[in-house]
Scaffold this motif. Sequence first.
Motif, PDB file in Angstrom:
ATOM      1  N   GLY A 338      11.260   2.696   6.920  1.00 24.39           N
ATOM      2  CA  GLY A 338      10.172   2.621   7.876  1.00 24.39           C
ATOM      3  C   GLY A 338       9.176   1.533   7.549  1.00 24.39           C
ATOM      4  N   THR A 339       8.210   1.385   8.405  1.00 25.68           N
ATOM      5  CA  THR A 339       7.115   0.462   8.178  1.00 25.68           C
ATOM      6  C   THR A 339       5.818   1.249   8.185  1.00 25.68           C
ATOM      7  N   THR A 340       4.873   0.767   7.441  1.00 29.01           N
ATOM      8  CA  THR A 340       3.590   1.440   7.349  1.00 29.01           C
ATOM      9  C   THR A 340       2.486   0.420   7.495  1.00 29.01           C
ATOM     10  N   ASP A 341       1.268   0.909   7.587  1.00 27.18           N
ATOM     11  CA  ASP A 341       0.118   0.019   7.588  1.00 27.18           C
ATOM     12  C   ASP A 341       0.024  -0.691   6.251  1.00 27.18           C
ATOM     13  N   ILE A 350      -0.160  -9.124   2.626  1.00 24.53           N
ATOM     14  CA  ILE A 350      -0.451  -9.970   1.477  1.00 24.53           C
ATOM     15  C   ILE A 350      -1.717  -9.496   0.771  1.00 24.53           C
ATOM     16  N   ASP A 351      -2.769  -9.294   1.537  1.00 26.65           N
ATOM     17  CA  ASP A 351      -4.017  -8.809   0.938  1.00 26.65           C
ATOM     18  C   ASP A 351      -3.836  -7.417   0.350  1.00 26.65           C
ATOM     19  N   ALA A 352      -3.043  -6.580   1.040  1.00 26.01           N
ATOM     20  CA  ALA A 352      -2.802  -5.233   0.518  1.00 26.01           C
ATOM     21  C   ALA A 352      -2.039  -5.297  -0.798  1.00 26.01           C
ATOM     22  N   TYR A 353      -1.023  -6.172  -0.858  1.00 27.78           N
ATOM     23  CA  TYR A 353      -0.254  -6.309  -2.091  1.00 27.78           C
ATOM     24  C   TYR A 353      -1.136  -6.755  -3.252  1.00 27.78           C
ATOM     25  N   LEU A 354      -1.964  -7.751  -3.026  1.00 26.93           N
ATOM     26  CA  LEU A 354      -2.851  -8.237  -4.079  1.00 26.93           C
ATOM     27  C   LEU A 354      -3.827  -7.147  -4.511  1.00 26.93           C
ATOM     28  N   CYS A 355      -4.263  -6.344  -3.557  1.00 26.41           N
ATOM     29  CA  CYS A 355      -5.173  -5.240  -3.880  1.00 26.41           C
ATOM     30  C   CYS A 355      -4.487  -4.209  -4.765  1.00 26.41           C
ATOM     31  N   PHE A 356      -3.282  -3.792  -4.378  1.00 28.95           N
ATOM     32  CA  PHE A 356      -2.561  -2.788  -5.171  1.00 28.95           C
ATOM     33  C   PHE A 356      -2.132  -3.341  -6.518  1.00 28.95           C
TER      34      PHE A 356
END
Length: 636
Positions: A338-341, A350-356
């Motif tokens: 699936g896909t998520t927010d 990209i921003d989410a990845y850097l945040c996590f």
Amino acid sequence: MSRSDSESDAAGSGDAGESPGPETGAAGDSADPAHESTASDRDPPDPGGSTGRFDGIDRTTQWVLAVVAGGLLARLALLGARVAHYDEGRVAWWSSYFLETGQFEYRYIIHGPLVQHVNKFLFDALGANDFTMRLFVALVGALLPLAALLFREHLDGDEVIGTAFFLAFSPLLLYYSRFFRSTLLAAAFAFVAFGLLVRAYDERSVWYVYGAVVFVALAFTAKENAAVYLLVWLGASALLLDQALFRTGDDRSGFEWARERLDARTRPLGDYVADFLWHGAIAVVLFLAVTLYFYAPRSPGTEAVGFWQAVTNPTLFPDLFGRTLDDVVEGYSYWFGGTTDAGCRKENIIDAYLCFLGQEVHAMAQSALALTIMAVVGFLAERWGRARSRGVVLFCAYWGFVSVVGYPLGTDIANAWIAVNALVPLALPAGVGIALVADRGRDAVHTNSVRFGITAFALVLIAGYMAGSAGWYVYMNDTSDDNELVQYAQPADDFRPSMEVLEDHAADHQGPDVLFVGSSYVRNNPRDGGIEPRCSSISETLPLQWYVDAYGATGDCIQDAETAAQRLQDGDVDPLVVIAPNSLENDLAPALDGYDADVYRLRSYGSETVFFSDRTPDQSSGNASAVEPRALAVGN
């Protein structure tokens, strides 16, 4: 994985391949075969001789056993002291449900089924509480350092001991060895499986391969991300293969070197193919048997299609296998398909990845800095500092480093437990690194006092850092929002004192023992099934339902605060504990004379909740006995 842990997300949105070949696989050297360490290289004899009951155990094994004993004490000490996290409460509730009803099916939203099967027996034998809930994970975490002994043909004694030391006492691994989640279990089983494949190479024994298959299957029953481990193993093996073909150590090309190895075989190629097919078939049967046992549904009804019904009536096995396969496909499709927010309150991936990634790195810097630094030291020393690099060390380094940067892609909630997937394999190069530092210190004892002093200081600093970090973050502040290991769905306060009245009086109390009040804590319509009370909103109130069940209590709900106050005042309901958002305390307090009111946070910050607990439960009214189950779930 493509999705977050939905249980924590709900609370927060408010969360193998084949055994490598002798020269190119993980077990072999990455270039020419390295010098094989002898027994005396690995375990220098004790000049004073050995005495006592451990005469037959070598020095390395004795040290590893001592590390295991220390790690076991570190995990069992105060194991039940921390109040349950949202995820812990959810899985523990279903484990208790399995015990009480005999009903089980794979619920992918709470990950693999292994812990439910194990905790069913633990709860039956030892009782259901926070200590027994976490006991299985703690025992696996405590025994994991024994896996270091699987690599002793490729590591010297100090490196084995160093690996065991980091597996036992690295604070981040220690914290999640005391946490009822399956992340540590999947990582531990995968690490042991890899060690058994290494032993299969060392001993040329297929029995180790069978053992590895069983542990891979257990990893799959623990958590779905076990599939990621197999992909990482393929990638790490490819890197070692490339290195072996590129660095042949003489004038031969990589292709010539590989062809000479193939030509040197002593048996016909057909024999190898036949052996591979035969042993591969056995491995497949073992894998399917283990996974089917844990994933297959259970039901006490004789007419149901469950595992034990199929055991007694083999004609049901096709139906059982089909139903289990459907459940597994649905679950793995959810986690991987699936896909998520984006998550992390970011608008793009990209921003989410850097945040996590930043959150993961912060957690490692806080509670796994020593392991991480020593892993880098061990990897660099192995990759660039040795004429013949050892494939085992490089394999684990590749496995761990790619997990650091890869796992933040597979989550959309803030959590530190994803670092476990990287730190378990990185413990091996970290053991190499710490052994190297200690060896340099020993060499400098009589020759270079400055270098010895610096080395000794570094070792003391590492030990002090690990002890201090473990004491502060694992034991003293294990629910603090300032602790990077604490996920948002962890209650910041221990509300159990306000629920202890249930332990003594729920069995004799008439009517609902616990009453949930408020529109945010009570659903508009009760669930058709699932966690009791079905009228409660689990996204806002877990892990409270786990404690209601553990105390043998019952619960109900009233959504409207005014209605709840009136019924409490009239004596229509007489619960032992009333739970509501803190904003409703003044609305309910006048109707709860004789109750103590305490406010606790159900999450790491915010989510203030008021608990009214009956001070005089022996004088409770019996009027509540007339209330039918679920009759208190009142809508707007």
